[in-house]
Design an enzyme around this catalytic site. Structure first.
Site, PDB file in Angstrom:
ATOM      1  N   CYS B  86     -48.233  80.232  67.858  1.00  0.00           N
ATOM      2  CA  CYS B  86     -47.365  79.341  67.083  1.00  0.00           C
ATOM      3  C   CYS B  86     -46.031  79.129  67.815  1.00  0.00           C
ATOM      4  O   CYS B  86     -46.011  78.496  68.854  1.00  0.00           O
ATOM      5  CB  CYS B  86     -47.181  79.897  65.671  1.00  0.00           C
ATOM      6  N   HIS B 203     -52.843  81.348  63.814  1.00  0.00           N
ATOM      7  CA  HIS B 203     -52.394  82.744  63.829  1.00  0.00           C
ATOM      8  C   HIS B 203     -53.564  83.733  63.743  1.00  0.00           C
ATOM      9  O   HIS B 203     -53.931  84.141  62.638  1.00  0.00           O
ATOM     10  CB  HIS B 203     -51.482  82.999  62.626  1.00  0.00           C
ATOM     11  N   GLU B 205     -53.484  86.791  64.337  1.00  0.00           N
ATOM     12  CA  GLU B 205     -52.998  88.084  63.807  1.00  0.00           C
ATOM     13  C   GLU B 205     -52.970  88.109  62.281  1.00  0.00           C
ATOM     14  O   GLU B 205     -52.870  89.168  61.680  1.00  0.00           O
ATOM     15  CB  GLU B 205     -51.609  88.410  64.392  1.00  0.00           C
TER      16      GLU B 205
END
Lengths: 92, 233
Positions: B86, B203, B205
């Site tokens: 990002c 994302h 994560e």
């Protein structure tokens, strides 16, 4: 030569080849307000910079160009132009 | 495998990344402050999401001048793994470690939702163990993820299989409807020529545990760990 600071205006806009979603939205809004003759609207950034008057005009020009190339504009999507105005007293 | 998570003023996904590396991957992780130009030896740099320097001027434009970027450049030049997620991707673009630039999303809105990604290339250690054509469910959260580059660069990225992820439907169909932000050629992630630097808007994560709604993000990191293991074996 008058004393005072150099006043510089920098204009940064998206390249014509790059789609400008903000500009398109503004254009659509203006159209709906009745401004039929409006063909296009593009949004950009406007900066004012002030340089020490001791610098030469050529030095100011060189430094502003460097600033634009290195940080202020992204050459992939943007182009810039700037205007060095007359020296102005700042009252300091 | 030692992970360094870079912290810029305004980063806000740094702790998510730290949690994932430490508690999900069970690997050593440390935060690297942006002012650090000589961090300890690391195997992977993570440039996390957030709003570095308030997104002032342009996303990632100011972070690019942080001393830590010198270390990231050295690491990348040695072939070390780097992932920019990002805002981290935006920083990699501004730093010139990846080509192109980000524009405001097509609809000018900040979009925060799950999307589907089609894996397009195994050129990165993050995707080597994934199957090309497979679909991952990963969230996005950005206002400026509308990837742009000039036609020559795009042609080059395509030819060299440097487009790593494209936005797609659940079944892997790439279309305008599945593209959340208007990005060129539906690009969600790209890598450098060597393949060791990956930038992506979604994302991974945020989807590493079933409790998060998807654990598809694991594929990227497990692939990376697998690569590292192969290297040592």
């Amino acid at each position: 030569m008058a004393s005072g600071d150099w006043q510089v205006e920098v204009f940064i806009t998206l390249k014509p080849s790059v789609l400008d979603p903000q500009g398109s939205t503004v254009r659509t809004a203006l159209h709906s307000m009745g401004y039929r003759a409006l063909r296009d609207a593009r949004l950009g950034k406007y900066l004012t910079l002030r340089f020490a008057g001791a610098l030469s005009r050529a030095a100011v020009q060189r430094q502003v160009r460097q600033m634009c190339d290195k940080l202020l504009a992204n050459p992939v999507i943007e182009r810039y132009r700037f205007r060095i105005g007359a020296k102005e007293r700042t009252g300091r | 495998m030692k992970f360094g998570i870079v912290v810029f003023p305004g980063s806000n996904c740094d702790h998510d990344c730290y949690h994932v590396v430490r508690n999900v991957l069970r690997q050593p992780a440390q935060f690297i402050w942006h002012g650090e130009s000589r961090p300890p030896a690391l195997d992977c740099f993570i440039l996390p999401g957030g709003f570095s320097y308030g997104d002032y001027l342009r996303t990632g434009a100011v972070a690019r001048f942080s001393p830590v970027l010198r270390a990231v450049r050295r690491h990348a030049a040695r072939g070390g793994a780097v992932i920019g997620i990002c805002n981290g991707f935006q920083i990699l673009l501004e730093a010139g470690l990846l080509p192109g630039a980000m524009l405001r999303n097509r609809d000018l809105t900040f979009i925060c939702k799950y999307v589907h990604l089609r894996v397009e290339s195994q050129r990165t250690p993050f995707t080597r163990q994934l199957r090309v054509g497979s679909v991952l469910q990963v969230p996005i959260a950005h206002g400026e993820g509308n990837y742009y580059c000039d036609p020559q660069t795009l042609a080059h990225l395509r030819r060299r299989r440097r487009i790593v992820f494209r936005y797609s439907s659940e079944s892997g169909e790439v279309s305008e409807a599945a593209n959340p932000n208007g990005s060129l050629d539906h690009i969600a992630g790209i890598c450098n020529e060597r393949g060791n630097v990956l930038g992506m808007m979604p994302h991974p994560e945020r989807c590493m545990e079933p409790d998060m709604g998807s654990s598809d993000g694991q594929g990227l990191f497990l692939s990376l760990l697998h690569e590292k293991y192969l290297e040592r074996a």
